[in-house]
Design a protein around this motif. Structure first.
Motif, mmCIF file in Angstrom:
data_model
loop_
_atom_site.group_PDB
_atom_site.id
_atom_site.type_symbol
_atom_site.label_atom_id
_atom_site.label_comp_id
_atom_site.label_asym_id
_atom_site.label_seq_id
_atom_site.Cartn_x
_atom_site.Cartn_y
_atom_site.Cartn_z
ATOM 1 N N LEU A 48 11.821 2.000 1.436
ATOM 2 C CA LEU A 48 12.228 3.088 2.130
ATOM 3 C C LEU A 48 13.077 3.920 0.703
ATOM 4 O O LEU A 48 13.789 3.515 0.009
ATOM 5 C CB LEU A 48 13.349 2.982 3.320
ATOM 6 N N ARG A 49 12.995 5.458 0.863
ATOM 7 C CA ARG A 49 13.813 6.094 -0.126
ATOM 8 C C ARG A 49 14.445 7.365 0.617
ATOM 9 O O ARG A 49 13.605 8.069 1.375
ATOM 10 C CB ARG A 49 13.209 6.645 -1.300
ATOM 11 N N GLY A 50 15.671 7.404 0.196
ATOM 12 C CA GLY A 50 16.325 8.733 1.116
ATOM 13 C C GLY A 50 17.693 8.907 0.894
ATOM 14 O O GLY A 50 18.351 7.686 0.362
ATOM 15 N N LEU A 51 18.488 9.812 1.278
ATOM 16 C CA LEU A 51 19.855 9.984 1.424
ATOM 17 C C LEU A 51 20.438 9.207 2.607
ATOM 18 O O LEU A 51 20.391 9.812 3.675
ATOM 19 C CB LEU A 51 20.371 11.465 1.452
ATOM 20 N N PRO A 52 21.404 8.370 2.508
ATOM 21 C CA PRO A 52 21.953 7.453 3.627
ATOM 22 C C PRO A 52 22.922 8.127 4.414
ATOM 23 O O PRO A 52 23.180 7.811 5.626
ATOM 24 C CB PRO A 52 22.417 6.402 2.962
ATOM 25 N N ARG A 53 23.523 9.258 3.738
ATOM 26 C CA ARG A 53 24.695 10.100 4.740
ATOM 27 C C ARG A 53 25.503 8.906 4.961
ATOM 28 O O ARG A 53 26.512 8.214 4.291
ATOM 29 C CB ARG A 53 24.070 10.729 5.766
ATOM 30 N N GLU A 104 0.918 -1.264 -0.127
ATOM 31 C CA GLU A 104 0.134 0.104 -0.063
ATOM 32 C C GLU A 104 0.962 1.225 0.006
ATOM 33 O O GLU A 104 2.010 1.169 0.688
ATOM 34 C CB GLU A 104 -0.912 0.104 1.046
ATOM 35 N N ASP A 105 0.438 2.260 -0.818
ATOM 36 C CA ASP A 105 1.375 3.618 -0.802
ATOM 37 C C ASP A 105 1.135 4.227 0.558
ATOM 38 O O ASP A 105 0.250 4.043 1.399
ATOM 39 C CB ASP A 105 0.562 4.570 -1.889
ATOM 40 N N ASN A 133 6.156 2.913 0.272
ATOM 41 C CA ASN A 133 4.928 1.884 0.530
ATOM 42 C C ASN A 133 5.052 0.928 1.582
ATOM 43 O O ASN A 133 6.275 0.893 2.126
ATOM 44 C CB ASN A 133 4.729 1.279 -0.844
ATOM 45 N N GLN A 134 4.116 0.169 1.737
ATOM 46 C CA GLN A 134 4.308 -0.864 3.155
ATOM 47 C C GLN A 134 3.441 -1.796 2.778
ATOM 48 O O GLN A 134 2.533 -1.976 2.096
ATOM 49 C CB GLN A 134 4.089 -0.082 4.430
ATOM 50 N N SER A 135 3.713 -2.986 3.365
ATOM 51 C CA SER A 135 2.962 -4.373 3.574
ATOM 52 C C SER A 135 3.097 -4.851 4.988
ATOM 53 O O SER A 135 3.697 -4.415 5.886
ATOM 54 C CB SER A 135 3.825 -5.095 2.531
#
Length: 500
Positions: free
Chosen positions: A367-372, A308-309, A359-361
Motif C-alpha cells: 500500500l502507498r498513501g498519506l496516513p493522516r 502482481e501489479d 501490488n498484491q499477492s
C-alpha cells in the motif's frame, strides 16, 4: 547559494550555531542541514572545512539529545509534524555524512611531500561515524538511504584496509574496522519491521556483537559456503548468497557470523531462564526480539508468493479500537447493550483513509498513501476494504513501513489475517481490582483456520481463560495457542472452556 555568500569564518559560524533555536527541533534541524549542505559544496581548503565541521559537531552534540528525546515519546510516522521532523533529521545527517566525505576526498587528493597522515585518519574516522549515524537516523525514521550509501561505506573500508588504518580510533569510540562491521550488521536487519523500542535494542546488539564478526575473502575460502556476502564494488548491503571460492572476485567477502550467533544463543538461553521466573513484559519482548534476529540472521526471509501489479484504491482503518468501531456499526456501544455514558462520551476514531494498492499477492498487499491520523506502523492491525464494497473487508497486519523521501506518503507491506472480524469484549476470568472488559476482535473458525481472538498488547499466557462477550451473550473461553504477536497485538487460538 553563491559560494561567496557562505560564511566560512570560524568565529562567526560558531556564533551563528550558538544562536540557533534548539528548542524548535524542526527549524533548528532545517537550518543545520542547510548550513552543512552549502558548506559541503563550497570550494575550501579541506582543513578549513574540517575545522568548520567540528563546530557543527559541537552544535549537533547539543541538538541530537533533544531530537532523540522527542523520538522516544512518539512514532515517526504518527502525525504530519513527526513525519516532517523525521525527513528533516534524515536530511541533516545525510548532509553531515556528505560534507565529511567531500572533505576527506579533497584531503586525499592533495599530494604533498611532507603530508601528515593523522588528519586523513581523523577525517576517515569522522566520515565513518557520520555514515553510521546517518544509517541509524534513517532506520529510526523508516526512511530509505540515498543511492550510493553502501558503496561509499565499502570504499571507505577499502581505503582504511589499504593504508593499514583499520585499528585506528577516536578517543572514546570504536576502531574503524568495528564501526564498519556495526554498519554491516545494521544492514542485515529489516528494521522497518520493528517498533522504535525494538530498533533501539537491535542497534545496541549490533554495536556489541560487531567485534565478533569476521570478514573472510571469498576467493580464499577452503570450500563452497552460503552466507552473507558483501562486494566492495557494489552499492548494496550484505546479501545471503552461495559462494564458490574459485569463481569469486577479490572484492567479495563473507561475513562470518558464527561467533556472534553463538553469543546470541547464550544470551537468549539466559534471558529465557530469567523471563520464566518473572512476569516482565520487557524481558519477554527481549526474548522474542533476540529469537527473531537469531532466526533472521541465519535464515533470511524469502518472498513466498509472487506479486502482481495492481491499480486500485482501498479504504484503510488502522488500530484495534478503530477497527472495532467500524465493524460494530460505527458505534462504541456494544451490540445488545444499553446506552451508557462512557460510550456516549467517547470521541469517534480518526476517519478512514484511502491508499493505493501498488501490488498484491496471495498473502497480502503493498500500500502507498498519506496516513493522516491513522496509526500506520510496523506490527499494527488494519482493516482493508474496497471503497465501493465494504463487505469485502479484510483484517490485515502491517509487516513493514517505509516513508517516502518527501515525508508525505508512506509505503507499507501488509499480510492478510482473515476476513472482516466481529467485535467482542474480553476480560480475564481471574481479575484484579480495576480490571474491565477490553475491546477485541474475533475471526470465526473455518476449514483452514481455528477461531482466533485478537487483543491489544502482548500478555499471552497458555490456557488463560477469558470472559468473551458479544451480541449473542457471554461465554468462557481459553486460549490454546499463540498464533501471531507484535508489539501492538496478540492473535490467539481459543476454544470454549468446557472443551478443555
Amino acid at each position: 547559494m553563491d559560494p561567496q555568500l557562505v560564511d566560512t569564518q570560524p568565529a562567526s559560524v560558531a556564533a551563528w550555531l550558538d544562536r540557533l533555536p534548539y528548542t524548535d527541533l524542526a527549524e533548528c534541524g532545517k537550518l543545520l542541514g542547510q548550513g552543512l549542505y552549502h558548506l559541503g559544496r563550497t570550494p575550501l581548503d579541506p582543513m578549513q572545512r574540517y575545522k568548520l565541521l567540528k563546530l557543527y559537531l559541537k552544535a549537533l552534540d547539543r541538538y541530537y539529545p533533544l531530537l532523540e528525546n522527542e523520538s522516544l515519546h512518539g512514532d515517526a510516522l504518527a502525525t504530519p509534524k513527526t513525519r516532517l521532523l523525521a525527513v528533516i533529521s534524515v536530511k541533516l545527517f545525510a548532509n553531515l555524512f556528505l560534507a565529511f566525505k567531500q572533505t576527506l576526498n579533497d584531503k586525499l587528493a592533495r599530494h604533498a611531500l611532507l603530508e601528515r597522515e593523522q588528519p586523513k585518519v581523523e577525517l576517515l574516522l569522522y566520515t565513518m561515524m557520520a555514515a553510521r549515524q546517518y544509517l541509524n537516523i534513517s532506520q529510526q525514521n523508516y526512511c530509505p538511504l540515498s543511492d550510493g550509501f553502501w558503496l561509499d561505506c565499502h570504499q571507505l573500508y577499502a581505503l582504511a584496509e589499504q593504508n593499514g588504518w583499520l585499528d585506528k580510533a577516536q578517543a572514546g569510540d570504536d576502531a574503524l574496522a568495528v564501526i564498519y562491521r556495526q554498519i554491516l550488521l545494521l544492514g542485515l536487519t529489516a528494521t522497518n519491521r520493528l517498533s522504535p523500542a525494538d530498533q533501539q535494542l537491535t542497534r545496541q546488539l549490533a554495536y556489541d556483537l560487531a567485534r565478533q564478526v569476521e570478514l573472510l575473502p571469498a576467493a580464499q575460502l577452503a570450500e563452497p559456503r552460503q552466507g552473507y556476502v558483501l562486494d566492495l564494488q557494489t552499492d548494496a548491503p550484505p546479501r545471503f548468497l552461495p559462494l564458490k571460492p574459485s569463481a569469486e572476485p577479490s572484492s567479495r567477502y563473507l561475513l562470518e557470523l558464527a561467533p556472534a550467533l553463538g553469543s546470541m544463543r547464550r544470551s537468549l538461553e539466559q534471558l529465557r531462564k530469567t523471563a520464566n521466573g518473572a512476569a516482565s513484559a520487557v524481558l519477554n519482548n527481549e526474548v522474542q526480539l533476540l529469537g527473531g534476529l537469531l532466526e533472521e540472521w541465519q535464515h533470511p526471509r524469502r518472498r513466498k508468493h509472487g506479486r502482481e501489479d495492481a491499480q486500485q484504491m482501498a479504504e484503510v482503518i488502522a488500530g484495534i479500537a478503530g477497527i472495532w468501531h467500524r465493524v460494530n456499526g460505527d458505534s462504541w456501544r456494544p451490540a445488545g447493550a444499553d446506552d451508557d455514558e462512557d460510550s456516549a462520551r467517547l470521541r469517534p476514531p480518526p476517519s478512514p483513509i484511502l491508499m493505493s494498492v501498488v501490488n498484491q499477492s496471495a498473502s497480502g498487499y503493498l500500500l502507498r498513501g498519506l496516513p493522516r491520523e491513522q496509526p500506520l506502523r510496523a506490527g499494527e492491525t488494519l482493516l482493508l476494504a474496497p471503497p465501493d464494497n465494504p463487505a469485502d473487508s479484510q483484517l490485515c497486519a502491517v509487516r513493514w513501513v517505509l516513508m517516502q523521501p518527501s515525508g508525505q506518503e508512506v509505503e507499507c507491506g501488509v499480510e492478510i489475517l482473515g476476513p472482516a472480524p466481529r467485535p467482542v469484549l474480553a476480560m480475564p476470568s481471574i481479575t484484579h481490582s480495576g480490571d474491565s472488559f477490553q475491546r477485541g476482535l474475533c475471526l470465526n473458525a473455518d476449514q483452514d483456520r481455528p477461531a482466533l481472538l485478537l487483543l491489544p498488547g502482548r500478555p499471552f499466557s497458555q490456557l488463560r481463560e477469558f470472559r468473551l462477550r458479544d451480541g449473542c451473550g457471554e461465554q468462557m473461553v481459553r486460549v490454546s495457542k499463540l498464533h501471531q504477536q507484535s508489539p501492538h497485538f496478540q492473535l490467539m487460538e481459543y476454544r470454549a472452556s468446557d472443551q478443555f
